[in-house]
Design an enzyme around this catalytic site. Structure first.
Site, short mmCIF file in Angstrom:
data_model
loop_
_atom_site.label_atom_id
_atom_site.label_comp_id
_atom_site.label_asym_id
_atom_site.label_seq_id
_atom_site.Cartn_x
_atom_site.Cartn_y
_atom_site.Cartn_z
N GLU A 1 9.65 16.92 14.90
CA GLU A 1 9.88 16.70 12.67
C GLU A 1 8.86 17.36 12.67
O GLU A 1 7.59 17.02 12.40
CB GLU A 1 9.24 15.17 12.51
N THR B 1 1.58 7.13 12.74
CA THR B 1 1.23 5.37 12.37
C THR B 1 1.44 5.12 12.61
O THR B 1 1.23 3.30 13.34
CB THR B 1 1.15 5.97 11.16
N GLY B 2 2.94 4.51 13.31
CA GLY B 2 3.73 3.96 14.24
C GLY B 2 3.24 3.16 15.25
O GLY B 2 3.06 2.13 15.33
N GLU C 1 -1.35 7.32 -0.07
CA GLU C 1 -2.82 7.94 -1.22
C GLU C 1 -2.07 8.78 -1.59
O GLU C 1 -2.34 9.25 -2.29
CB GLU C 1 -3.77 8.00 -0.30
N GLU D 1 9.75 2.04 10.60
CA GLU D 1 11.12 2.80 10.06
C GLU D 1 10.20 4.03 10.23
O GLU D 1 9.25 4.73 9.84
CB GLU D 1 11.44 2.39 9.05
N LYS E 1 1.13 -1.15 -0.35
CA LYS E 1 0.34 -0.24 -0.12
C LYS E 1 1.18 1.13 -0.09
O LYS E 1 1.43 1.22 1.14
CB LYS E 1 -1.04 -0.14 1.30
N GLY F 1 6.36 5.16 7.85
CA GLY F 1 5.71 7.05 8.36
C GLY F 1 5.86 7.32 9.66
O GLY F 1 7.19 7.12 10.02
N GLY F 2 5.13 8.10 10.05
CA GLY F 2 4.86 8.42 11.21
C GLY F 2 5.27 7.95 12.05
O GLY F 2 4.91 7.04 12.47
N CYS G 1 13.48 12.28 5.82
CA CYS G 1 13.19 11.46 7.17
C CYS G 1 14.52 11.33 7.65
O CYS G 1 14.85 11.61 9.49
CB CYS G 1 12.79 9.87 7.34
P1 NAD Z 1 2.20 8.44 7.67
O1 NAD Z 1 2.25 7.96 9.26
O2 NAD Z 1 1.20 9.92 7.68
O3 NAD Z 1 1.66 7.64 6.57
C1 NAD Z 1 2.48 6.39 6.02
C2 NAD Z 1 2.30 5.35 5.61
O4 NAD Z 1 0.77 5.08 6.07
C3 NAD Z 1 0.85 6.05 4.59
O5 NAD Z 1 0.67 5.06 2.78
C4 NAD Z 1 -0.72 6.16 4.98
O6 NAD Z 1 -1.32 5.67 4.41
C5 NAD Z 1 -0.27 4.98 6.21
N1 NAD Z 1 -1.32 4.49 7.31
C6 NAD Z 1 -1.61 6.06 7.95
N2 NAD Z 1 -2.79 5.84 8.90
C7 NAD Z 1 -2.59 4.54 8.80
C8 NAD Z 1 -3.04 3.48 9.84
N3 NAD Z 1 -3.92 3.48 10.71
N4 NAD Z 1 -3.26 1.88 9.11
C9 NAD Z 1 -2.40 1.55 8.30
N5 NAD Z 1 -1.57 2.39 7.76
C10 NAD Z 1 -2.31 3.76 7.66
O7 NAD Z 1 3.36 8.87 7.54
P2 NAD Z 1 3.77 10.17 5.58
O8 NAD Z 1 3.48 11.65 6.04
O9 NAD Z 1 3.44 9.39 4.65
O10 NAD Z 1 5.70 10.50 5.29
C11 NAD Z 1 6.41 11.27 6.37
C12 NAD Z 1 6.36 10.17 7.91
O11 NAD Z 1 7.60 9.21 7.04
C13 NAD Z 1 7.65 11.04 8.04
O12 NAD Z 1 7.96 11.04 9.68
C14 NAD Z 1 9.42 10.43 7.55
O13 NAD Z 1 10.34 10.68 9.18
C15 NAD Z 1 8.34 9.24 7.68
N6 NAD Z 1 9.78 8.04 7.27
C16 NAD Z 1 10.45 7.44 7.75
C17 NAD Z 1 11.56 6.75 7.10
C18 NAD Z 1 12.32 6.13 7.55
O14 NAD Z 1 13.86 5.43 6.90
N7 NAD Z 1 12.83 6.18 8.56
C19 NAD Z 1 11.81 7.08 5.39
C20 NAD Z 1 10.68 8.04 5.12
C21 NAD Z 1 9.73 8.41 5.99
#
Ligand code: NAD
Length: 497
Positions: A390, A233-234, A179, A251, A176, A229-230, A289
């Protein structure tokens, strides 16, 4: 996209079951880059079921490592063949410059090449248990059905760190993408089909995490979730997955220090340091990131160093990523720009000294895009939100130090721990500081580089688990100990008397 089906489930391309779609916006000018199918919860559940069925069927996981290695290499070849079209999609969706997108596709290719090599040479571990009749070995098996969730800043690159090892290990999966940036991943899954990945092995759904999250993560058919991701969410995903004792690797974000000692002097090392601090934070408009968002600079050179940074930051050419003259593009969306603007307003109210940027560009040609000027705040301290949270935008904060121990303490004073940089001409100091920093990647007199062969991941709240390197493959494997007695005899424990 644009009328063609975008969901890939059990080897079939299809539209969303309720006909739903979403516009993917080009952040350089606000235009619609594409209209993409938006999966429902039921579509996502079907995708997981398809991955489950393909795994349980056994044919894919019974392929040899050598066969999967050849497949990964074939995918790498196709990626290079289609590098330009994939790069254009990435630029339209994310806003990053075409030069960066091309580098991303080369990096994606090297991830496939790396795992093609690694899976081809992996061997079982044989253990001497002290009995010549017993053959004891630990073998690696695919972990099973994987859910792969990626962010929007490096859409295909982040997804490739997951798909390549998952395929190499013999797993099946549901991918996935964000979006906000689905286009390159849709195109890529078409290429996987062309390369010969069997139906059901890779499934693809698009849609918001909030809508599809439960189907993908609160699901007993899933064996492993790899999420980038963030932090918020993690956390949510980790909690939900814990109910099923599903393995999760996350991550997450970073608030990465870049420490500069005065002993760099005034020659080439000075020039390289200013250049890399600038690139480290403003590349891709700071939406990285591992961006070096916290400059921690020795007091005696701080005024000159910051003045030089300001001069260079003000010369950065912003524009549409498709324009070869652009050095950096817009932020990914209007919504994200609003978040960055909120952080800047808070920083000003907390007393950080704005020395450049802090607003949208005045250039009328950039008016329709979500651009934001490279911004530097001097005289920051660790109590400020702008230093701790961040922002994920083109914002550099400056903190000053006088002692080495203070620099280390500042560098480690973050809940995150993804990446850090150290700049010094003293090798002993370099080694001391690098070892003292609690971050997953530390660059000494360099910044931002990585290789597919070295593990990537974070200490602290930057996540757990690792991507890339041998560990990035091991995440997708279960270890099985096989104890084989070639001359069985009674254990003799119970005497039967
Ligand atoms: P986000 O957490 O908003 O979304 C990431 C993904 O998670 C998207 O595909 C989103 O649709 C999905 N998502 C959101 N809520 C969810 C849920 N409840 N269940 C399952 N999936 C869900 O993050 P973002 O805004 O897309 O990305 C930016 C973040 O990613 C920043 O915090 C950045 O530091 C981090 N990031 C980390 C790394 C790393 O290697 N550590 C690399 C790139 C980005």
């Amino acid at each position: 996209m644009n009328g063609e089906p975008d969901l890939y489930v059990g080897g079939q391309w299809r539209h969303a079951s309720d006909g739903g779609t979403r516009e993917s916006i080009n952040p350089a000018d606000g235009s619609v880059a594409a209209v993409v199918d938006e999966a429902t919860d039921a579509d996502a559940r079907e995708a997981v079921s398809a991955a489950r069925a393909a795994f349980d069927d056994g044919a894919w996981r019974a392929t040899t490592a050598a066969e999967r290695s050849i497949l990964l290499d074939r995918i790498a070849d196709i990626l290079q063949r289609d590098k330009e079209s994939l790069s254009v999609l990435e630029t339209r969706d994310t806003g990053k410059t075409l030069v960066e997108s091309r580098i991303d596709i080369d990096d994606v290719t090297s991830v496939f090449r790396y795992y093609a090599k690694l899976v081809g040479v992996e061997a079982d571990r044989v253990i001497d248990v002290g009995d010549p009749a017993v053959i004891s070995r630990v073998v690696r098996e695919p972990i099973g059905v994987c859910v792969l969730i990626a962010p929007w800043n490096y859409p295909l690159l982040q997804m490739s760190w997951k798909i390549a090892p998952a395929l190499g290990a013999g797993c099946t999966m549901v991918a996935k993408p964000s979006e906000v940036t689905p286009l390159s991943t849709i195109a890529f899954v078409h290429l996987l089909e062309e390369a010969g990945v069997p139906g059901g092995v890779v499934n693809l759904v698009q849609g918001s995490g909030a809508a599809l999250g439960a189907a993908l993560t609160d699901n007993p058919d899933v064996d492993f979730i790899s999420f980038t991701g963030g932090l918020a969410t993690g956390r949510t995903i980790s909690k939900v997955a814990a109910e099923h004792v599903t393995k999760v690797a996350v991550e997450l974000g970073g608030k990465n220090p870049h420490i500069v000692f005065a002993d760099i002097g005034t020659g080439d090392a000075w020039d390289a340091s200013v250049d890399q601090v600038l690139t480290g934070v403003f590349l891709h408009s700071g939406q990285v990131c591992s961006a070096g968002t916290r400059l921690i600079v020795e007091e005696s050179i701080a005024d000159d160093f910051v003045a030089e940074l300001v001069t260079r930051a003000e010369k950065i050419r912003m524009g549409d990523g498709m324009d070869a003259a652009s050095e950096t593009g817009p932020l990914v969306s209007e919504q994200h720009r609003a978040k960055v603007e909120g952080h800047v307003a808070s920083a000003i109210s907390e007393g950080a000294k704005l020395v450049t940027g802090g607003s949208r560009p005045s250039d009328a040609t950039l008016e329709k895009g979500s651009f934001y000027l490279p911004t530097i705040f001097d005289r920051c301290d660790r109590s400020m939100g702008i230093v701790r949270e961040e922002t994920f935008g083109p914002i550099l904060t400056v903190e000053r130090f006088t002692e080495e121990a203070e620099a280390i303490s500042l560098g480690n004073d973050t809940e995150y721990g993804l990446a850090a940089g150290v700049r010094t001409s003293d090798p002993a100091r370099g080694e001391r500081v690098v070892r003292a920093l609690r971050h997953g990647t530390v660059w000494l007199n360099d910044f931002g580089y990585y290789t597919a062969a070295a593990e990537w991941g974070g200490f602290g709240k930057s996540g757990n688990g690792r991507e890339l390197g041998p560990t990035g493959l091991a995440e997708y494997q279960e270890l099985k100990h096989i104890w084989h007695n070639t001359a069985p005899k009674p254990a003799g424990w119970f005497k039967g008397e």
